[in-house]
Design an enzyme around this catalytic site. Structure first.
Site, PDB file in Angstrom:
ATOM      1  CB  CYS A  53       7.375  30.794  19.497  1.00  0.00           C
ATOM      2  SG  CYS A  53       7.899  32.352  20.277  1.00  0.00           S
TER       3      CYS A  53
ATOM      4  CG  HIS B 243      11.757  29.259  18.170  1.00  0.00           C
ATOM      5  ND1 HIS B 243      10.911  29.592  17.125  1.00  0.00           N
ATOM      6  CD2 HIS B 243      11.639  30.252  19.074  1.00  0.00           C
ATOM      7  CE1 HIS B 243      10.308  30.736  17.395  1.00  0.00           C
ATOM      8  NE2 HIS B 243      10.726  31.156  18.573  1.00  0.00           N
TER       9      HIS B 243
ATOM     10  CD  GLU C 244      11.347  27.045  14.750  1.00  0.00           C
ATOM     11  OE1 GLU C 244      11.218  28.277  14.898  1.00  0.00           O
ATOM     12  OE2 GLU C 244      10.936  26.221  15.595  1.00  0.00           O
TER      13      GLU C 244
END
Length: 239
Positions: A92, A201, A203
């Site tokens: 990002c 994302h 994660e």
């Protein structure tokens, strides 16, 4: 054990989640504020990560101030890290920073086509040359996104050239390019595959319970979320 350095800037807000994801894959991690970062920290790492957030509030241009401060504190240590076989990963805002640092193919990330912050899930298609980060990913998968300046634009003709040369890591699947990116590009990589950046994302989707569908794990028969495989692929390549 491979070691990952996570660079933190004022406004970075995904560093802790990214550290946990890296640790789940086996990495030792260090979150280092850029104002106290030294070339030594880069030399000690096999993977350097630029996590998501809003570095310096995105007040000038996403990633621009982070680029200047990175060059101020770290000099050419990231380039040396790369030349010695190290990996770099931008998520990002971290992707935006990598484009400004000139480590990835030339591109800019500007306001979404909707001209507002978007928080949603996107389906992506894996493209590009082989990369440690994409080794364990299927051809099509989902990740959550959360950004306002995620529309990737290039000089005329460059997007097609990047796709033809295997530098486009991911494209948004049909109907999922709400940002309005050139050719639906969701992520870029360098020719070696050792540097990768993407807007969604990974994660945030390490475990199946983070999926919006409570039955996803049973239907997909996956014990891990798709985001886990980015970090696991990098770990195994370095191990």
């Amino acid at each position: 054990m491979p070691h990952a350095l996570i660079l933190k800037y004022p406004g970075t807000n995904c560093d802790s989640e990214t550290a946990r994801a890296l640790q789940t894959a086996g990495f030792s991690t260090q979150i280092q504020p850029i104002a106290a970062a030294l070339p030594m920290h880069v030399r000690q790492a096999q993977l350097v990560v630029f996590a998501g957030g809003f570095s310096y509030g995105d007040y000038v241009m996403s990633g621009r101030l982070a680029q200047l401060e990175t060059e101020r504190f770290l000099g050419d240590s990231l380039q040396k890290h790369y030349e010695c076989g190290g990996l770099l990963f931008g998520i990002c805002n971290g992707f935006q920073i990598l484009t400004k640092l000139g480590i990835l193919p030339q591109a800019s990330l500007v306001w979404n086509k909707t001209e507002r912050f978007e928080c949603t899930w996107h389906t992506m298609v894996k493209k590009g040359n082989p990369s440690p980060f994409t080794t364990y990913l299927p051809e099509k998968f989902e990740l959550p996104s959360a950004h306002a300046e995620g529309r990737l634009v290039t000089e005329p003709g460059n997007a097609r050239r990047y796709l033809d040369e295997g530098l486009v890591a991911f494209q948004y699947a049909e109907g999922h390019n709400s940002d309005g990116c050139d050719l639906g590009i969701a992520g870029l990589q360098d020719a070696s595959g050792r540097v990768l950046g993407l807007m969604p994302h990974p994660e945030r989707f390490i475990t199946p319970d983070r999926h919006y569908d409570p039955d996803w794990a049973a239907v997909s028969r996956q014990r891990r979320g798709w985001g886990y495989y980015f970090f696991k692929g990098a770990f195994d390549a370095l191990k």
